[in-house]
Design an enzyme around this catalytic site. Structure first.
Site, PDB file in Angstrom:
ATOM      1  N   GLN A   1       0.843  -1.243   0.174  1.00 21.45           N
ATOM      2  CA  GLN A   1      -0.022  -0.102  -0.040  1.00 21.45           C
ATOM      3  C   GLN A   1       0.883   1.258  -0.015  1.00 21.45           C
ATOM      4  OE1 GLN A   1      -0.121  -2.620   2.187  1.00 21.45           O
ATOM      5  NE2 GLN A   1       0.051  -1.870   4.178  1.00 21.45           N
TER       6      GLN A   1
ATOM      7  N   GLN B   1      28.497 -10.418   7.095  1.00 17.57           N
ATOM      8  CA  GLN B   1      27.345 -10.489   6.026  1.00 17.57           C
ATOM      9  C   GLN B   1      26.567 -11.627   6.575  1.00 17.57           C
ATOM     10  OE1 GLN B   1      26.805  -8.565   3.410  1.00 17.57           O
ATOM     11  NE2 GLN B   1      28.236  -7.397   4.622  1.00 17.57           N
TER      12      GLN B   1
ATOM     13  N   HIS C   1      23.209 -10.965   8.629  1.00 15.64           N
ATOM     14  CA  HIS C   1      22.305 -10.202   8.069  1.00 15.64           C
ATOM     15  C   HIS C   1      20.963 -11.090   7.684  1.00 15.64           C
ATOM     16  CE1 HIS C   1      23.007  -6.084   7.154  1.00 15.64           C
ATOM     17  NE2 HIS C   1      24.211  -6.540   6.565  1.00 15.64           N
TER      18      HIS C   1
ATOM     19  N   HIS D   1      29.941  -7.659  -2.427  1.00 18.83           N
ATOM     20  CA  HIS D   1      31.165  -6.861  -1.726  1.00 18.83           C
ATOM     21  C   HIS D   1      32.520  -7.926  -1.792  1.00 18.83           C
ATOM     22  CE1 HIS D   1      27.495  -5.976   1.024  1.00 18.83           C
ATOM     23  NE2 HIS D   1      28.112  -4.858   0.962  1.00 18.83           N
TER      24      HIS D   1
ATOM     25  N   ASP E   1      29.603  -0.231   5.389  1.00 15.77           N
ATOM     26  CA  ASP E   1      28.021  -0.291   5.406  1.00 15.77           C
ATOM     27  C   ASP E   1      27.700   1.064   6.135  1.00 15.77           C
ATOM     28  OD1 ASP E   1      27.499  -2.785   4.375  1.00 15.77           O
ATOM     29  OD2 ASP E   1      27.861  -3.772   6.162  1.00 15.77           O
TER      30      ASP E   1
ATOM     31  N   HIS F   1       9.985  10.926 -42.273  1.00 16.48           N
ATOM     32  CA  HIS F   1      11.377  11.238 -41.929  1.00 16.48           C
ATOM     33  C   HIS F   1      12.085  11.956 -42.931  1.00 16.48           C
ATOM     34  CE1 HIS F   1      10.173   8.413 -38.761  1.00 16.48           C
ATOM     35  NE2 HIS F   1      11.109   8.756 -37.856  1.00 16.48           N
TER      36      HIS F   1
END
Lengths: 434, 434
Positions: free
Chosen positions: B191, B259, B262, B328, B361, B420
């Site tokens: 939304q 990493q 995460h 990375h 980061d 053209h």
């Protein structure tokens, strides 16, 4: 006749909104068919491509091979007249000269904290260019797609062009050769996109696919996006001409028709500060529509989507232009540079009455692949940038890490990403030991 | 323990292919739900957004309003500690300094034929930034998305951030304020994307939407693409560390875990030219996984998608890195610059052992929104370029048109685009009259 709008009329906003939102394209939903074709090519490779080409293009490539041979290319190119060849070479030279200037610089610097930072640009390794067959097989589009790729440094550039019933436009092959294309495959449709994206026994996969195509090709490009990069999905062509009364109505009419003749869904708009001039242009269009070869297409486009909009002054024209965000913006006014400064959103601007948009389609130098359907608000035409990518670079010294490391530790803690913080802490601890 | 690969082993190619093609993300198919939500927001505007927010975030915004008020923002920002505030400001200053350098130049020149050519860059007028709520509500991501937009010159920058049960991270609001965000709406999900793309009574539509989100947000971004621009759809995070034996195994272990923590779908890879060092890093990872707060997530990522790859030499490492095209790339070797030169495809490179990826980061300066899932082969991280667009410019003089016009006429004829050609011919005829 197209619709006439006047900004002084009370219903202008409603009429203008209708022009802006006219749904000019009704793509058939071919997504399921395309998904099946892609899965088939991924599973069976060349065999699937050969079958689909036999079915859709009525062409047996099992013996001839998927790729044009150098001898075949040579034989086709020999069919091109010297005049056409010279025109292609003029166009290629000018397009190359323009795009060479687009190459961005690498950068590297050391900041006051002692951190060395920068970025570098590297080319995409392999790119594929889709060229439509049949009527829409434009050699100029081959140049406009292939030259930026080669200027960018793409090592391997493959073209796919369908040859229904074996018919190929020799100018397409010559344009590919002039642009430095490395491989040319006589296949098309979703199967060509799948082969480029996933590879087959014959065709090595590419990293990026560009070029226009029909609804099947567009749906296939959307589907393989992510596996490879793609360019924008182009919609029908558009032109907005802003012209004052000091123009030849016939020139402006021809400029409008040069977009309208592309496609019944094309949109040609005129904004003028002189209502009588607007009428004269509309009359000139009607006169030209009596004789133009593509009058059926151009006439339908002009009737269904064309408009003449009369404004109080050129400031108002500039404001409307930004709401339209046209693919092509032609400024036929006394001071086109000043008017251009007042506009923000357009794919390409053509300044003054001596710069018909068609010059940009062929030999101007800038790319003719441009954002349509108001996407000039947020995107740009094709360029070398589509074939390179940026790698950012950072190097800390112990001293730099001492200065900025603690802020990274703090933010990592605030985001509950402990290992992030510890990777900095471990190094700072070592420095503090010393 | 993760998989150990060795390029000298006969099954290396098969094992490496498995690492490369591991399907790390299995997005639920939410497209139908998202289509319904977007249609609802388009039809009913604010009313639909309020209802959906009540349903999904258990929050009645009918009285509080969709937007945070200045007083509310002020009150939340006051909750942030001086240390966190200082860290955010350090990060913002460094990110801004880096991105300011990315702004490209306009160009204009007159070529030997007398044509004036060039291009100019203009900002997107209005941009929207999606910020996830809850655990993944990272203030650093607000800075990384908002600062490039403001550096680019975006006039109106709106953020949406869901606040389930009314909970907001004050650091997110402070980061938005530091970055210069203009509007903040406490809504999320499809939304929010629909409201940004199509507008509601309260929220004006934007031209471009960036920022990470869950499967609903990603599906909504794909659906509104075309109506607005979007950034890439980011996949799970990845790191490739190339390290020789002259490194502290614990540092490398922490870099890999930064990493892995995460997301269970993150991928951490180590390439080393010293098998014994590879073992020591793997042991250091196991030791860290005993205590890390996010050990369940990091451990699952390392077990399922991690790998240690032993190579003969660093040239081999560079070649494998290009096949991985990592988001990375950390180069912990004696001469990281030389090794970087041998690689072509990476989102960001971190040079040397004093540059842990986590610096990038937060405070390095370069953007942390980077291409995942091997898309560094063809795309770049977020930058000011995502918030500007190029308009090409061409102006012919009568003399220039005389020189290059005939080639355009020729090519237009060859493509059967009569209008053209005529738009050029009409002007050349006028010149020949004189």
């Amino acid at each position: 006749m197209p619709v006439f709008l006047d900004t002084t009329q009370p219903d202008f906003e409603a009429q203008f909104a209708a022009v802006l939102s006219a749904k000019r394209e009704d793509s058939p939903d071919v997504d399921d068919i395309v998904a099946g074709i892609i899965a088939d090519v991924r599973a069976r490779g060349d065999a699937a491509v050969l079958e689909l080409t036999a079915k859709f293009d009525r062409l047996d490539l099992a013996t001839d091979g998927l790729a044009f041979t150098p001898a075949e290319i040579e034989a086709e190119c020999a069919k091109v007249s010297p005049e056409d060849r010279a025109a292609l070479e003029t166009a290629a030279q000018r397009i190359r000269a323009y795009h060479v200037r687009q190459m961005p610089e690498d950068a590297q610097w050391t900041d006051p904290d002692g951190a060395t930072l920068g970025w570098r640009w590297t080319p995409v390794s392999a790119a594929g260019l889709y060229v439509p067959g049949g009527l829409a097989s434009y050699p100029s589009s081959v140049l406009m797609n292939a030259i930026p790729a080669k200027v960018a440094g793409v090592q391997r550039l493959a073209i796919t062009v369908p040859t229904p019933d074996g018919v190929i436009n020799p100018l397409v092959l010559l344009a590919a050769r002039i642009a430095g294309v490395d491989e040319i495959y006589r296949i098309g449709g979703a199967q060509a996109i799948a082969a480029l994206a996933y590879g087959t026994q014959t065709i090595a996969p590419v990293d990026k696919i560009t070029g226009p195509g029909n609804a099947f090709v567009a749906a296939a490009k959307r589907r393989v996006f992510g596996k490879v990069g793609i360019d924008m999905i182009a919609g029908p062509s558009e032109i907005l001409v802003i012209a004052d009364a000091e123009n030849d109505p016939d020139w402006i009419a021809l400029d409008l028709m040069s977009q309208a003749e592309h496609d019944e869904s094309a949109q040609s708009l005129l904004i003028t500060d002189d209502a009588a001039f607007g009428q004269r242009v509309a009359q000139a269009v009607e006169a030209r529509l009596q004789t133009l070869e593509r009058r059926d297409i151009a006439g339908a486009s002009w009737r269904d989507y064309g408009a003449v909009i009369v404004v109080r002054d050129l400031d108002e024209a500039a404001a409307l232009s930004d709401r339209i965000a046209p693919e092509h913006l032609e400024l036929c006014v006394a001071d086109p540079e000043a008017l251009a400064e007042k506009t923000n959103h357009a794919g390409a601007i053509f300044l003054g009455q001596w710069t018909p948009e068609a010059i940009g389609d062929y030999v101007g130098g800038p790319n003719h692949v441009l954002p349509t359907a108001r996407s000039a608000r947020f995107s740009s035409g094709l360029s070398v940038m589509d074939f390179i990518k940026r790698t950012t670079i950072a190097k800390m010294t112990p001293a730099a890490l001492r200065v900025i490391g603690p802020a990274a530790e703090r933010l990592a803690q605030s985001e509950s990403l402990e290992a992030h913080g510890l990777s900095v802490t471990a190094r700072l601890n070592k420095l503090n030991e010393k």
